[in-house]
Write a protein that holds these residues in place. Sequence first.
Motif, mmCIF file in Angstrom:
data_model
loop_
_atom_site.group_PDB
_atom_site.id
_atom_site.type_symbol
_atom_site.label_atom_id
_atom_site.label_comp_id
_atom_site.label_asym_id
_atom_site.label_seq_id
_atom_site.Cartn_x
_atom_site.Cartn_y
_atom_site.Cartn_z
ATOM 1 N N ILE A 208 0.854 -1.171 0.000
ATOM 2 C CA ILE A 208 0.000 0.000 0.000
ATOM 3 C C ILE A 208 0.902 1.237 0.000
ATOM 4 N N GLN A 209 0.585 2.200 -0.845
ATOM 5 C CA GLN A 209 1.329 3.457 -0.903
ATOM 6 C C GLN A 209 0.409 4.578 -0.452
ATOM 7 N N VAL A 210 0.931 5.461 0.411
ATOM 8 C CA VAL A 210 0.130 6.466 1.097
ATOM 9 C C VAL A 210 0.785 7.829 0.946
ATOM 10 N N GLY A 211 0.022 8.830 0.548
ATOM 11 C CA GLY A 211 0.536 10.189 0.425
ATOM 12 C C GLY A 211 -0.005 10.853 -0.810
ATOM 13 N N ALA A 212 0.882 11.479 -1.565
ATOM 14 C CA ALA A 212 0.556 11.983 -2.899
ATOM 15 C C ALA A 212 1.194 11.005 -3.871
ATOM 16 N N THR A 213 0.512 9.878 -4.111
ATOM 17 C CA THR A 213 1.134 8.799 -4.881
ATOM 18 C C THR A 213 1.309 9.169 -6.346
ATOM 19 N N ALA A 214 0.603 10.192 -6.802
ATOM 20 C CA ALA A 214 0.844 10.797 -8.114
ATOM 21 C C ALA A 214 0.176 12.167 -8.109
ATOM 22 N N ASN A 215 0.903 13.181 -8.556
ATOM 23 C CA ASN A 215 0.380 14.543 -8.603
ATOM 24 C C ASN A 215 0.633 15.135 -9.981
ATOM 25 N N PRO A 216 -0.228 14.828 -10.950
ATOM 26 C CA PRO A 216 -0.027 15.357 -12.302
ATOM 27 C C PRO A 216 -0.556 16.778 -12.478
ATOM 28 N N ASN A 217 -0.987 17.413 -11.391
ATOM 29 C CA ASN A 217 -1.592 18.737 -11.474
ATOM 30 C C ASN A 217 -0.551 19.816 -11.758
ATOM 31 N N ALA A 218 -1.042 20.947 -12.189
ATOM 32 C CA ALA A 218 -0.175 22.101 -12.435
ATOM 33 C C ALA A 218 -0.100 22.975 -11.191
ATOM 34 N N GLU A 219 -0.036 22.343 -10.020
ATOM 35 C CA GLU A 219 0.015 23.064 -8.753
ATOM 36 C C GLU A 219 0.963 22.351 -7.797
ATOM 37 N N ASP A 220 1.654 23.143 -6.966
ATOM 38 C CA ASP A 220 2.408 22.586 -5.857
ATOM 39 C C ASP A 220 1.449 22.386 -4.686
ATOM 40 N N LEU A 221 1.596 21.260 -3.983
ATOM 41 C CA LEU A 221 0.669 20.934 -2.907
ATOM 42 C C LEU A 221 1.411 20.574 -1.624
ATOM 43 N N THR A 222 0.830 20.974 -0.485
ATOM 44 C CA THR A 222 1.262 20.494 0.815
ATOM 45 C C THR A 222 0.129 19.656 1.387
ATOM 46 N N ILE A 223 0.448 18.404 1.718
ATOM 47 C CA ILE A 223 -0.550 17.449 2.171
ATOM 48 C C ILE A 223 -0.067 16.819 3.478
ATOM 49 N N TYR A 224 -0.998 16.664 4.425
ATOM 50 C CA TYR A 224 -0.700 16.016 5.691
ATOM 51 C C TYR A 224 -1.526 14.738 5.800
ATOM 52 N N VAL A 225 -0.929 13.703 6.392
ATOM 53 C CA VAL A 225 -1.612 12.431 6.614
ATOM 54 C C VAL A 225 -1.402 12.021 8.063
ATOM 55 N N ASP A 226 -2.448 11.494 8.682
ATOM 56 C CA ASP A 226 -2.339 11.051 10.076
ATOM 57 C C ASP A 226 -3.250 9.833 10.271
ATOM 58 N N ASN A 227 -3.007 9.102 11.350
ATOM 59 C CA ASN A 227 -3.879 8.009 11.798
ATOM 60 C C ASN A 227 -4.186 7.005 10.695
ATOM 61 N N PHE A 228 -3.137 6.451 10.109
ATOM 62 C CA PHE A 228 -3.334 5.432 9.079
ATOM 63 C C PHE A 228 -3.638 4.085 9.733
ATOM 64 N N ALA A 229 -4.572 3.343 9.114
ATOM 65 C CA ALA A 229 -4.887 1.992 9.598
ATOM 66 C C ALA A 229 -5.282 1.126 8.414
ATOM 67 N N MET A 230 -4.870 -0.150 8.459
ATOM 68 C CA MET A 230 -5.220 -1.097 7.422
ATOM 69 C C MET A 230 -5.462 -2.459 8.051
ATOM 70 N N THR A 231 -6.581 -3.085 7.691
ATOM 71 C CA THR A 231 -6.852 -4.439 8.139
ATOM 72 C C THR A 231 -7.192 -5.306 6.929
ATOM 73 N N ILE A 232 -6.775 -6.554 6.985
ATOM 74 C CA ILE A 232 -7.087 -7.539 5.951
ATOM 75 C C ILE A 232 -7.648 -8.771 6.645
ATOM 76 N N GLU A 233 -8.867 -9.141 6.252
ATOM 77 C CA GLU A 233 -9.490 -10.366 6.749
ATOM 78 C C GLU A 233 -9.540 -11.346 5.587
ATOM 79 N N ASN A 234 -8.725 -12.392 5.661
ATOM 80 C CA ASN A 234 -8.644 -13.380 4.599
ATOM 81 C C ASN A 234 -9.561 -14.557 4.886
ATOM 82 N N ASN A 235 -10.348 -14.935 3.891
ATOM 83 C CA ASN A 235 -11.286 -16.042 4.048
ATOM 84 C C ASN A 235 -10.676 -17.347 3.509
#
Length: 288
Positions: free
Chosen positions: A261-288
């Motif tokens: 899993i990739q988290v953040g600005a995984t691609a920014n093709p925009n014509a703008e500079d961006l500042t982005i903040y990320v917090d409290n990441f969580a991921m669960t996988i339940e395999n059957n």
Amino acid sequence: MKNLFFVPLVFLVFSCSNDAERIDEEENLETNANFVFEDSFETSSNDFSLLFPNDNSRWTTVQLISPNRNTNSLGLSSNIVSDGNQSLVIQSKQSDEILSKADIEKGGFSAATNSKVTIEADYYIDSDANLENLFLLDLECCSCWDPEVDADPSVDGDNKCPGIRLMLSGGDDYLAIERGKIAGTTLRQSSFKFPRKEWVTIRWELVLSPNEDGANKVFLNGDQILSEDGMNMPNAQVFRDVFAENNIDFELQQPVVYERIQVGATANPNAEDLTIYVDNFAMTIENN
């Protein structure tokens, strides 16, 4: 080699991942093991490197691809946080001939067909700029790529990791699920805009399938904004057919499992500079 039809963006791509470490990770995946991972980006000394311990108990690596005319960066912030004392801060510059990317990666898990995957994170985008095609979360399979097939550098550089991505679309304000890397259409909604300059909780729920019975749901601040069945994993026959149109034999490698899993600005093709903040990441996988 002819261009591949299902790759939607044309830029040069480079990854900071260590290939040998990734191969070792892939060989040790436990296909039937459930998985829980949480990280709120707290460290003892505001040291970004502490997010990447040698035992991979936190994050695995970074992907930092800067455009020609500027430099992206990743770090920790104590100024804008959703909870606790720190958040991940991303300086993502506008793309030029190179697709701008700035994100962190977690690998070493295995999400197979019929797995229920839940991904949640808080995002704060400090901009009123157009965010069309900004990618926030990528769920990918690298080991399923056919080792006999080289990616076309004019299309997607060294990328050989098909998967699905959460992006902003529809005039820049609406979360959508992009499926171009598995030869699917984008699942869109246009009822719930993405707030700016405030913390927003994104929740992405999936029941994985290479067929049309996959479940795809997105929640924004607790409200369900998208729910649509459809393919959300690479499909061997679909890949075979797409590559055959370019006179390429392609065999998806088994088992097909998402493994990073990739988290953040995984691609920014925009014509703008961006500042982005990320917090409290969580991921669960339940395999059957």
